[in-house]
Structures are given as C-alpha cells and as structure tokens.
Design a protein around this motif. Structure first.
Motif, mmCIF file in Angstrom:
data_model
loop_
_atom_site.group_PDB
_atom_site.id
_atom_site.type_symbol
_atom_site.label_atom_id
_atom_site.label_comp_id
_atom_site.label_asym_id
_atom_site.label_seq_id
_atom_site.Cartn_x
_atom_site.Cartn_y
_atom_site.Cartn_z
ATOM 1 N N ARG A 187 0.833 -1.202 0.000
ATOM 2 C CA ARG A 187 0.000 0.000 0.000
ATOM 3 C C ARG A 187 0.872 1.259 0.000
ATOM 4 O O ARG A 187 0.875 2.044 0.944
ATOM 5 C CB ARG A 187 -0.931 -0.021 1.205
ATOM 6 N N GLU A 219 -1.056 4.625 0.281
ATOM 7 C CA GLU A 219 -1.543 4.877 1.639
ATOM 8 C C GLU A 219 -0.386 5.210 2.578
ATOM 9 O O GLU A 219 -0.522 6.044 3.482
ATOM 10 C CB GLU A 219 -2.299 3.654 2.138
ATOM 11 N N ARG A 225 4.109 -5.970 -7.342
ATOM 12 C CA ARG A 225 2.674 -6.211 -7.195
ATOM 13 C C ARG A 225 2.381 -7.591 -6.647
ATOM 14 O O ARG A 225 1.459 -7.804 -5.880
ATOM 15 C CB ARG A 225 1.972 -6.020 -8.548
ATOM 16 N N SER A 238 -5.527 -6.645 -2.275
ATOM 17 C CA SER A 238 -5.370 -5.730 -3.396
ATOM 18 C C SER A 238 -6.118 -6.275 -4.591
ATOM 19 O O SER A 238 -6.084 -7.480 -4.865
ATOM 20 C CB SER A 238 -3.887 -5.562 -3.747
ATOM 21 N N LEU A 270 -6.121 9.694 -4.305
ATOM 22 C CA LEU A 270 -6.630 8.352 -4.070
ATOM 23 C C LEU A 270 -7.281 8.261 -2.708
ATOM 24 O O LEU A 270 -6.674 8.636 -1.710
ATOM 25 C CB LEU A 270 -5.485 7.343 -4.142
ATOM 26 N N GLN A 281 -8.134 3.063 1.824
ATOM 27 C CA GLN A 281 -8.924 1.842 1.816
ATOM 28 C C GLN A 281 -10.192 2.022 2.636
ATOM 29 O O GLN A 281 -10.172 2.466 3.773
ATOM 30 C CB GLN A 281 -8.091 0.689 2.388
ATOM 31 N N VAL A 315 1.112 3.752 -7.487
ATOM 32 C CA VAL A 315 -0.303 3.481 -7.242
ATOM 33 C C VAL A 315 -0.888 2.518 -8.265
ATOM 34 O O VAL A 315 -2.102 2.376 -8.362
ATOM 35 C CB VAL A 315 -1.117 4.806 -7.240
ATOM 36 N N ASP A 346 -1.307 -0.551 -8.329
ATOM 37 C CA ASP A 346 -2.192 -1.584 -7.782
ATOM 38 C C ASP A 346 -3.608 -1.090 -7.541
ATOM 39 O O ASP A 346 -4.514 -1.897 -7.351
ATOM 40 C CB ASP A 346 -1.611 -2.114 -6.462
ATOM 41 N N HIS A 347 -3.808 0.224 -7.515
ATOM 42 C CA HIS A 347 -5.155 0.765 -7.346
ATOM 43 C C HIS A 347 -5.960 0.703 -8.646
ATOM 44 O O HIS A 347 -7.152 0.991 -8.645
ATOM 45 C CB HIS A 347 -5.088 2.215 -6.868
ATOM 46 N N PHE A 348 -5.313 0.348 -9.732
ATOM 47 C CA PHE A 348 -5.970 0.374 -11.044
ATOM 48 C C PHE A 348 -5.827 -0.991 -11.717
ATOM 49 O O PHE A 348 -4.991 -1.183 -12.608
ATOM 50 C CB PHE A 348 -5.364 1.485 -11.906
ATOM 51 N N ARG A 386 -11.401 0.570 -13.632
ATOM 52 C CA ARG A 386 -10.502 1.314 -12.747
ATOM 53 C C ARG A 386 -9.185 1.433 -13.490
ATOM 54 O O ARG A 386 -8.376 0.509 -13.514
ATOM 55 C CB ARG A 386 -10.344 0.595 -11.404
#
Length: 636
Positions: free
Chosen positions: A217, A220, A258, A265, A297, A300, A331, A333-335, A393
């Motif tokens: 993360r 974050e 990742r 995730s 972003l 979580q 970031v 992993d957020h997409f 995403r």
C-alpha cells in the motif's frame, strides 16, 4: 476446584476467580489494587500509595484508610484463607504491602516476560521466534491501564505502562517486517492503536509507513507521511525528523512488486495494459508534489470523487513526466484494469502534437476494443471511448499536452478512472471545465538536488567534493534535466573533479553549451527552445529583451519600458510567458526568470535582435530607472 485469582491490568483493572469477576469495591480500593499489580512482584510502599491515591493534600486518616482498603481486599481475594487451604494473596512488606502474583496470574507480568524473551531471541539471532513472542505479548494489551472512576490513571506509574506498550509495538514492527511478514497486518493494527494515544510519535508513524509499504500500500503509506507532516507543522511548528524522512525516502526508492502486495489488493485484469514507461531509478525529493498526487486516491474503505484529473505543469526540464510516471508506478495496484500512457507530443522536437482522435484510437486499441469501432466519426469515436472506460478502474497518464483542447476529449467521464496530465502550459481551463486539480512543479531545492547527484554519482564522490556538488546544483538552478546532464558528464569522466564541471557552468554565456548536446531529447537548450517556439511574436520579443535587464526580477512597468510597448500589451505578453512557465510571477506585478532559460534568451537576443534594437531597449530601461529613482526621492 481452582480458586486461583487471576488479574488483568492492561486495560480495565479486573480480578477473576473461575472466570467469574470479583468486585474489588469502590474506586479508591480499585485504584489501590491497580497500584499493587503495577508494582508486583515488588512491594507498594505505604507512602507511595498515599501520594498517588490523593494527588493533593491527603487527609489525616489516609494511613488508616489504606489499611482498611487492604483488609477489605484481603477478605475479597482470600475468602478461604481461614481454612488454610490457600496461601495469602496480600502480604506485609517492610514499608507497605506486596501482591503475590506471577506470569500465570498477572497479564502485566506475562506481557513483560514475553517481551524479555523476545528481546533475548533478537540478541541470540532468532528473529522469527522473537517476532512471535512480541506479537503474543501485544495480544494481551486491551488498552491503557484504567482504574474506573478515579483520576490516578494519569499518574506516571500508570502511564509508564503505556510507554512499555509503545516500545514493544516498535520492537515488534522492526522484527516482524524483517523476519515474520505474515504477522505484518496484525502488527500494523497494533501500531495504529498506539498512535491513538501518541499521535505525534514519529517513530510509530515511520513503522506504520514501513508496514503499509510491506503490504503493497505505497499510496496509503505516503499519505500517512503527509498526514503526520502536516500535523507536525500545524500543531508543533516543526518538520519531520530524520527517522520519519528516512522512512519516506525508503518508500520512494523501494517499491514492493505487485505480486507481493497484500491479498486484498484488486487483482490485475487479464490482458490489462501496463504501458507506463520505466520508473526513474534516481527519483528523489518532490515530497510535497507527490503527496498532492497521492491525495487523489481515497484510502482503503473510503470513497473518493467520481472522476479525478490532475495537471502537473512547470517549465521545461523540471521533471513533470518523471513525477507522473513515478506516481503511476506507486499506485498501479489501485488500477487493476490497467495503466495507459499517451505521449501527446505537445512540445516534441520533430513530431506534430498528437490529434485527440488519434490518441483516443490508441487508448481503445490498448483496451482491446475492436478496430472497426475506431474508424467511425468523431462523435462515435468519443462514445466508444466513454463506453470502453465505463466501469473500469484505469489510470491515464497524458504526457506533454499542448493545450486544454487536446486533452479534454481524453479525460475520463466514469467513476474509478484517474487522469494525470503533464504540460509546460498552465492549463487553467481544465480546472474551470473539468474540476481538475493543479500542481505547479518548481525546480528542486538544494537538498533535493544534492540527493539527485548522490543517487547518480554515488555518495562517496558527492561527499568528498561537497562544495563542488553544491555549486553544480546552484548553477543548474535545481533543474532536474540540467542536473541529470551534468551528472552524466561527470560519470563519463570519473577521474575529473566535480569542481571542473562546476567551472564549466560558471560562465553565464556558455552554461547552455555545457548542458546541451546532439540528443535533442536531453539537450537543455533544445528543451527551452521548444517552449520559445510556441510563443507569439510579441511575447517572444519580450522574452529576448528581458535578458538585457541586469536582474532576473522585473516589474511590469519596467518590462513595458524595456519593450517599448503599452502596459496592456506588456501585461498580455507577461501573462503568456508565465502561462508557458518561462517566467514566474513572484508577487502580483513582479516577475522572475530561471537563470537557464534566461541564458537562452540572451543567446536568442544576440542572434535575432539587431544591435540598434538592443541599444534602444537598454536606453529605455535606463530612462525608466532614472524616472523611478527620481519619483522615489521626490519630496511630498
């Protein structure tokens, strides 16, 4: 029947027998029991008990009151003592009383025993065992020591136990992150509980950052750093200390792959595009700008704005693309539906700016949209683009935009997508029509520039020639492109002292020669010239003439006199130069130019403006200065 009394003090003070709570009595007696537990296995002196139980003047009967409470506790805790089947729980000590407990009957003693075992395991070189013991100790913690209904819990005797918990949490984090990663989530939860009572403990925050990074993360984790940085500044008026800064820098330099991210995730979709260019291995600094990006972003469990667009703008060579790509990797992993990179070629040395329709077609192909859908008219193409992005995403990095009109058709109109746009122009229009966030990227500070040289040249070389390294940073004006070129030259000639490269930058007329070469992509002069070519003829002329002014700073009236134009025309030209980040408006009506673009302006002025025109401009500048000086000294 087991009549053993077990005690808990890590949280609300409790005594139990056969899993049944024992009521110790009124608050003062409960507080006395807590003190006995905190001092065990040692004694609690009578004088200490009185000082703590009555924080102001104790009554004359205080000694008798303590004796009566001790007697009541004995009757409560030792109901079968008279039958001689059980030993006493409370016994007299030299100056007070002692509660006879051990690691099997006191959670505090069990906690301390586990912590001591873990510390010994660390010294013995068995960190995995230490991690388990640390975590087991922390599982006993239910909260700060509280004696219900009393005020004594604020006394140092009570609060010191809380400090033990915080210290153990830090030790556990250090051990778990290196030897027992499976326990990271549990330790992270403990660290956050510890922060509730110690919100400004930088060592705790640094370990939270490390734990978040270890679980994938990064975004974050960087938000955590920014949160404490702002809190320290707002509440205490200080900047983060070395340990917290080191945690942030380690995070920026070491991204967790990742596949090692936390199981929760979102998985990458099969065939999802991953088009981001390689991350810059020497990325340093940019803490404030990076934190601004990370605020896009939601954390979580939080919900963010439906669509997010941010523009990163700044002068040529300031590192806009590097920041956008680095943030994208942090970031990614957020997409889970992919990351798409589009070079819009707004200031390319050879190619024309990319047509928005062509850019849309490229994105659709990356998303696997059938090719026949990309050969329709503009309206159908835009509809296909919106449909393709719907429900995804996705991260879009739209690099080197020419203007707002080139970007608008590419901005997502669906929840879950984020667009990062870089440009040499300010693109305020996107903030008006598309609610875009705006980040202006400035040159690096001296510290960031030195860190960049350190990453590229090695700390030994930079440390050995620190003064020369500082001079290179200052002569390059903190511009990352210029610093990278200077570092590359120094790497190519490792036996040359850094002072020799600094000397080559000292001549203002030749500094661009030292920072330019045949590669137009990395040539500092070529980079500035592409911004110059985008100017109107009037703004280009003013840019050249500004190099004749003896100072980098100039007021609007002085610029108008230098150019020989009306104030309104000058205001428009200055606004255009500011829009292209060739000038910076320091305060309303006063402008400055970075030294390297200013050097290019001098070259262009000597090449394009006849000597007579330069002489006339200088005369107007002198006349303006004399007039301003006379007006300033004129008596009222």
């Amino acid at each position: 029947m087991d009549a053993t009394v077990r005690y808990s003090v890590l949280g609300t003070v409790r005594a139990t027998r056969e899993d049944t709570d024992i009521d110790p009595g009124p608050p003062k007696r409960l507080a006395l029991l807590a003190l006995l537990l905190l001092r065990a296995p040692g004694p609690l002196t009578l004088s200490e008990a009185i000082d703590i139980l009555w924080d102001d003047e104790p009554p004359a009967s205080a000694v008798n009151v303590v004796h009566r409470h001790i007697g009541a506790l004995r009757r409560t805790l030792e109901p079968q003592l008279r039958s001689r089947t059980h030993a006493a729980h409370l016994v007299r000590a030299a100056d007070g009383y002692r509660l006879l407990v051990d690691t099997s009957t006191s959670d505090l003693l069990r906690f301390r025993d586990l912590r001591a075992r873990a510390q010994l395991a660390v010294k013995d070189g068995t960190p995995a065992r230490a991690a388990r013991d640390f975590v087991e100790a922390l599982r006993l913690w239910r909260g700060p020591v509280v004696a219900a209904g009393t005020t004594v819990a604020r006394h140092p005797v009570f609060t010191s136990v809380g400090h033990e918990f915080v210290a153990t949490a830090k030790e556990a984090a250090d051990t778990v992150l290196t030897a027992a990663p499976a326990l990271t989530e549990e330790v992270l939860a403990v660290l956050r509980r510890a922060l509730e009572g110690h919100p400004f403990d930088e060592a705790l925050h640094s370990r939270v950052i490390a734990a978040l990074a270890a679980t994938g993360r990064q975004a974050e984790a960087l938000r955590q750093f920014e949160t404490i940085r702002e809190a320290l500044a707002d509440e205490l008026g200080v900047e983060p200390g070395p340990e917290l800064r080191a945690a942030q820098q380690h995070l920026l330099r070491h991204r967790v792959p990742r596949e090692s991210a936390r199981p929760s995730s979102p998985p990458m979709a099969a065939g999802a595009p991953a088009q981001l260019p390689a991350d810059c291995a020497s990325f340093v600094g940019r803490r404030q700008a990076l934190s601004q990006c990370l605020r896009l972003l939601p954390l979580q469990g939080e919900s963010g704005p439906s669509t997010l667009t941010t523009t990163i703008c700044g002068m040529a060579g300031v590192g806009k693309t590097t920041l956008a790509v680095h943030w994208g990797h942090l970031v990614a992993d957020h997409f889970p539906d992919g990351q798409i990179y589009v070079d819009l070629q707004g200031h390319h040395s050879v190619r024309a700016p990319l047509d928005p329709a062509e850019a849309i077609a490229d994105v659709l192909r990356a998303l696997g949209v059938e090719s026949d859908r990309t050969h329709s008219g503009a309206a159908s193409l835009a509809a296909s683009y919106r449909s393709a992005l719907g429900g995804r995403r996705l991260l879009l990095v739209l690099d080197d935009a020419e203007d707002c009109e080139q970007v608008r058709p590419l901005l997502p109109a669906t929840s879950g997508c984020v667009a990062i746009v870089t440009s040499r122009r300010r693109l305020e229009g996107l903030a008006v029509t598309d609610n875009a966030r705006h980040i202006t990227l400035d040159p690096m500070t001296r510290e960031e520039g030195l860190e960049l040289l350190d990453r590229r040249l090695g700390s030994d070389r930079v440390t050995a020639e620190h003064a020369a390294a500082v001079e290179i940073v200052e002569l390059c004006g903190g511009l990352p492109l210029a610093l990278a070129v200077a570092a590359a030259q120094a790497l190519a000639q490792p036996h040359f002292p850094l002072a020799s490269f600094a000397a080559g930058l000292q001549d203002a007329d030749d500094c661009l020669d030292a920072l330019s070469g045949p590669d137009t992509r990395t040539s500092t002069r070529s980079s500035f010239h592409r911004s110059y070519e985008a100017l109107s003829s009037s703004a280009a002329r003013l840019f050249r003439l500004l190099s004749l002014h003896p100072s980098r700073d100039i007021s609007m009236p002085a610029a108008a006199s230098l150019a020989g134009t009306e104030l309104r025309r000058t205001r428009q030209d200055l606004a255009e130069l500011t829009h292209h980040h060739l000038l910076t408006e320091l305060v309303p009506g006063r402008y400055t130019c970075h030294e390297l673009p200013r050097a290019h302006a001098r070259e262009l002025c000597a090449l394009l403006d006849p000597p007579a025109a330069r002489s006339e401009a200088l005369s107007r500048m002198v006349e303006h200065g004399l007039h301003s000086a006379g007006a300033a000294t004129k008596p009222y």
